[in-house]
Structures are given as C-alpha cells and as structure tokens.
Design a protein around this motif. Structure first.
Motif: not given
Lengths: 218, 218
Positions: A65, A68, A70-71, A74, A197, B145, B148-150, B172
């Motif tokens: 990334d 962050t 974030r991934d 998760r 999803l 999300d 903040a990532k880009y 989602q």
C-alpha cells in the motif's frame, strides 16, 4: 539520458526479481502477484481465499500500500505471516521491496506467498517482483471497455478474477463484450467470475490456486 | 543520480505547467484536470455535464488514455472540440502533452477546457498540467477506506465528486465514515454525491463548475 535511466531502473528491477524468484523456487514456494485498480476487492478476495488455502498449504501474505496498514490488519484473524510494505507515495511494488519483505518471512515453513500490489491498473504490471503468476482482479463495476484501454495488466495475467459480480445487474455492463475483449488480449488465462463479498463463484478460483501451489511444492 | 533525474522531470513538468497556465489565463479559459481510478465514471460524468455547461459556455475536452480513442468517441455527439491524447503506456498526463494538445484547440473561442486524465488514483496527482482545479471523481464502489490509502488525490482536489451513488445500497460502504475521512484530508473542497449514469445529484456539480468557468472568463 532520461530513457537510459528508466531502462536501468527496469533492468535493476528485473535482476532483483530473478534473485527473488530463485530464492522462492529453492524453497518450493508458489508466489502470486495480485494486481487491480483501487477498491476492486483484492483484500476482500484474500479474506475469502485464505481460509480455504490455509487448510491445505502454509501461506503468507505481503501487503503493498502507499500508506496505512489497513489491509494487513484485515488479515490478522487468519494467524498467518503478513508483512505490510508502505511505498510512501510509490505507485507499485518493486523487486527490492519484496526482497526486504522476504527477510521477515519464515520461508522454510511456507508453500505460498500471496503479494497484494498497490491498487493501480497501470504501473504494477510493468515490474516483475519474483512471482510465478500475475493475477488480475477486475471489478465488474469498472465497465466492459477496459481491456483495450489498459492492455498490459490483462495480457500479463496468469489468471483473471472478475469480482463484484453481484453488482452486475445494477451496472450498465455487457459481460459478453467484456469476455470477448479479454480473450482478444489474453486467451490462455483462466477467467473466474466471483463475488468475494457474497462468497459466490470462489471454488474454481481457490481450486486453481491450490493446484498451482501444490504443483510447485511437490 | 536517480533521485536527481526524477526531481528534474518534475521541475521540467512544473515549468511547462506554468507556461500552459499562462496561456490559458491569457485567454480567460478555466481548466480542470479530472482524475480517478479506472472505471469510476469520468467519461459518463462528462456525457451528463457537457450538455449543461455548453448552454452557457464554450467548452473543449482533452481526453487522456493509455490506448484507444474510445472516450473521445463517446463525446462526439456534443459537437465540441475534443483532443485525444494516447500516452502509449504512460500512467499519467504531463504538462508537455497538454502543451501539444493545446495547439489543436481554438483557444480564442473557448471559456473552459476539461481534461480527463488517465484512470489512475496515484500518479496523475503528482503532475500539474496547467489546470485551475484538480477534480477527483471517486466511485462509491471503491469503498470507504481509500482517502488515507491514496491521500494525494484527495488532498489536491478542488472538488470531489462521489459517483455511482445508485450502487451504494448494494455495497458494504459506510458513507458517513467515507465523508469523515475525506474531511480529514481535505476540508475545503466541495463534495458532490451523484449518479452520473442515472443523472441524479448533478445540478450542484454543474452549478459549481459553471460558476468557476464564469468567474474566470469574466
């Protein structure tokens, strides 16, 4: 001068990519480089793929990334090795970044490394990083006209996963046209139509991935 | 050496961008640089925006794509000047490309130039091309999300258009969370929630754009 330098950058990257691949090969580790536009569902697909893969192989993830963690967070619940790379502005992963990340992985105890590249349908496709296969994730919401507009990502792919198929009925997208155009750019890569999803269509995809992993570690 | 060259490339681009802007300014032309991920609906938004803008101002479009003239062809019906740039692999438009495209435009007879950049949420944001405003189009299907990532694409934007709002009920995505995070990166750009495909929510967006055009040509 400018062109020469860019060529050098690609050459240096290619050499490092070959070094990475030698090390992965020596350990019998299957490596895939997952690429897509931002928000096409790469991490969600991993969240549905890892539990299945994990049953039969030892897998680690390298998350790429710009910023962050974030991934990586998760994927925490799966209790597998995850390394997050932050490129700090860089638009793609390169082989040197992977060489660094490899140092943080227990290579002796792995059968597969899944690398999630930076969300970008253009630049990542130009840089080999030591992978066995490039895998393109494409969200159906991106339309049916993109293969000819972004050909390298489609041509280079060893497999193509069309994600968010649950949204197809609500989009103005001609799936036959999309398939035909993908076929014009790549008629060897298997095509998987899924909804990460909703968890639908995933079995052919995970079967393919497992067969690749098992062929390599054998 | 490598870093020095990259710095030079950005400096050369910045100088050309200033040159472009001087020429646009001398003609009283408002210029916007539209950026987004692939398939977020930039061209569809233009197809809905141009008929409205055209009523009150003389507008031209510069279309940026790696390959194909598909986006330019989609604007054919509006009978306005459209220039297609093919970067041939390049991941963003730069100021030199715009300088070339300007030669093909009737600058004396224009109030606005809309530039549609290459579909890429990363690289285009780093290159000024002579624009008055950068405009970010973001598809709601990309999730909540990404700011903040880009961050650069969000921070640099003079306006942000959240597109495909018709798909929000099927994704989602937490819209309040997305708005909050956008606000953390950019609390001055107006935010427009639209569905270009359905034609909904577009009036505040076209009003904003028209006011920018009219302020400049005045």
């Amino acid at each position: 001068m400018e062109i020469k330098l860019i060529k050098n950058v690609l050459e240096v990257n290619e050499r490092q990519s070959e070094e990475n691949k030698k090390i992965f090969d020596a350990h019998g580790i299957f490596v895939c480089n997952i690429m897509s536009s931002p928000g096409s569902g790469k991490t969600t697909l991993l969240q549905k793929t890892i539990p299945v893969i994990k049953e039969r192989s030892r897998v680690a993830v390298i998350e790429g990334d710009i910023y962050t963690t974030r991934d990586a967070l998760r994927l925490k619940e799966f209790n597998i090795p995850v390394v997050q790379i932050n490129t700090g502005g860089g638009c793609h992963l390169n082989a040197a970044m992977i060489a660094e990340a490899m140092k943080a992985l227990p290579l002796k105890d792995l059968d597969a490394v899944i690398i999630e590249n930076v969300g970008n349908l253009v630049c990542p496709a130009e840089f080999n990083i030591g992978e066995d296969e490039k895998i393109l994730i494409y969200s159906i919401t991106e339309g049916d006209d993109k293969p000819a507009k972004y050909p390298l990502s489609f041509t280079n792919a060893g497999a193509i996963v069309i994600n968010k198929m649950d949204l197809a009925p609500y989009c103005q997208v001609n799936i036959d046209k999309l398939k035909l155009e993908i076929n014009q750019h790549n008629n060897t890569a298997p095509l998987f139509m899924v909804s990460a999803l909703k968890g639908s269509g995933l079995i052919p995809w995970t079967d393919w991935l497992l067969s690749k992993i098992e062929n390599k570690s054998r």
